[in-house]
Design an enzyme around this catalytic site. Structure first.
Site, mmCIF file in Angstrom:
data_model
loop_
_atom_site.group_PDB
_atom_site.id
_atom_site.type_symbol
_atom_site.label_atom_id
_atom_site.label_comp_id
_atom_site.label_asym_id
_atom_site.label_seq_id
_atom_site.Cartn_x
_atom_site.Cartn_y
_atom_site.Cartn_z
ATOM 1 N N HIS A 94 -7.230 -18.016 30.372
ATOM 2 C CA HIS A 94 -8.127 -19.397 30.121
ATOM 3 C C HIS A 94 -7.433 -20.410 29.213
ATOM 4 C CE1 HIS A 94 -9.249 -18.501 25.795
ATOM 5 N NE2 HIS A 94 -9.025 -17.294 25.974
ATOM 6 N N HIS A 141 -7.505 -16.408 16.236
ATOM 7 C CA HIS A 141 -8.605 -17.486 15.823
ATOM 8 C C HIS A 141 -7.997 -18.236 14.210
ATOM 9 C CE1 HIS A 141 -12.153 -17.103 18.459
ATOM 10 N NE2 HIS A 141 -10.994 -16.907 19.199
ATOM 11 N N GLU A 174 -13.731 -20.270 28.271
ATOM 12 C CA GLU A 174 -13.932 -18.898 27.798
ATOM 13 C C GLU A 174 -14.251 -18.547 26.610
ATOM 14 O OE1 GLU A 174 -12.537 -15.079 26.137
ATOM 15 O OE2 GLU A 174 -12.248 -17.142 25.702
#
Length: 356
Positions: free
Chosen positions: A65, A321, A211
């Protein structure tokens, strides 16, 4: 990796590609891929597909993705401060003092996530910031000045940090989840072309959008392509650094090889096929078990249409992240090699059903 592919890696990773706004990154990816494919497809929402050996009855997907977590402008105060909401799984804990790019039609505007100084806070009452506590400062004194910069509610914002190499072992930066996957599948296509490989099936090299907010791009393209087999790559957690519980999250290590996943969406005969390839080619790999779902585009492909035989090859990653996502260079090479060798081992007539 050659000089051309490394230049592509840096251009692709340093470009912003937030969820719902992936088109600039997709264009970079397609420009690199086009010499190695026969044709390409781009769907309505921006998922890009390179097609190799079109027209065969048997159809195989390799997929990653393209989108990254980001922020949306949600409110602009009268004195020019900008408040945000998440676009994907953005982490409010790491945001204070980060530099950001606000992507306007006039071009990017640089800002910072401000935060009150330690001197004026009651440290005994400090808590992790909530999203509603965050604000961006673009140096404006009024709301109108912000608007004049081209910033408005709905403007998307990304952290500004770029890619670098650490200790000659690791790639570090934002959005390695999962544009490193887009890089790896593009490298597989390059290797097929440069080694003059003619596959006995049609190969779709798929770079999906959206995604991070629910596997949406993969859901759309899986219905369109209707492949017989899908091999997905995404990142998974390295669990060696502090604050991870191996009893809960498994024992996975960056530098120890690609991770092969066990879970209901993973078709076990496909998984065994990939494990056999890894063992025969002496490619180091690790194993991971998931509960219920993989949380990756594997789930969308597995349950598309009448069901697609699917498997997941993951790249161990530290600090997911954040702006310092970290992967081992050897693992990047390992994932590329394992996907490439798996494609070479396919005959293009495999029936992976459990009961025949």
């Amino acid at each position: 990796m050659n000089d051309h592919s490394k230049a592509f890696l840096y251009e692709y990773l340093n470009n912003a590609s937030p969820t719902g706004f992936e088109s600039s990154g997709q264009q970079i990816w397609l420009n690199y891929l086009k010499p190695y494919i026969d044709e390409h497809i781009v769907d309505t929402y921006g998922t890009a597909v390179g097609v190799i050996n079109p027209g065969k009855d048997y159809k195989v997907v390799i997929e990653a993705h393209s989108d990254e977590i980001s922020w949306f402008v949600n409110y602009i105060s009268d004195d020019g401060y900008i408040f945000v909401r998440r676009n994907g799984g953005s982490d409010s804990l790491i945001a204070p003092s980060m530099r950001v790019n606000l992507h306007t039609k006039k071009g990017p505007v640089v800002g910072v996530f401000g935060w009150p100084a330690i001197h004026v806070r009651d440290l005994t009452k400090d808590t992790a910031p909530k999203v509603t506590d965050l604000f961006i400062d673009v140096g404006a004194a009024t709301k109108q000045e912000v608007l004049d910069m081209g910033i408005h509610v709905g403007t998307v914002c990304t952290f500004a940090d770029g890619l670098f190499e650490m200790n000659s072992r690791y790639y570090v930066g934002r959005a390695l989840d999962n544009r490193m996957g887009g890089f790896m599948i593009a490298e597989v296509a390059r290797m097929l072309k440069e080694n003059n490989i003619t596959l006995p099936f049609t190969l779709y090299v798929v770079n999906s959008v959206q995604e991070e907010i629910g596997l949406r791009g993969a859901e759309m393209i899986a219905r369109r392509l209707r492949p017989d087999l899908a091999i997905i790559t995404d990142v998974t957690h390295d669990t060696q650094s502090p604050k991870y519980d191996k009893k809960e999250q498994g024992d996975l290590k960056a530098g120890a090889g690609p991770v092969l996943c066990y879970g209901p969406a993973v078709q076990n005969n496909v998984l065994d096929f990939i494990i056999n390839v890894a063992e025969q080619r002496e490619i180091a790999f690790q194993r991971q078990a998931v509960s219920r779902s993989t949380g990756t585009d594997t789930d969308s492909f597995a349950y598309a249409s009448e069901g697609v035989a699917s498997a997941l090859i993951s790249l161990p990653l530290k600090y997911m992240h954040t702006t310092v996502e970290t992967v081992h260079i050897d693992d990047v090479t390992g994932v590329i090699q394992l996907m490439y060798e798996t494609l070479l081992a396919l005959k293009g007539n495999e029936d992976f059903r459990y009961i025949k």
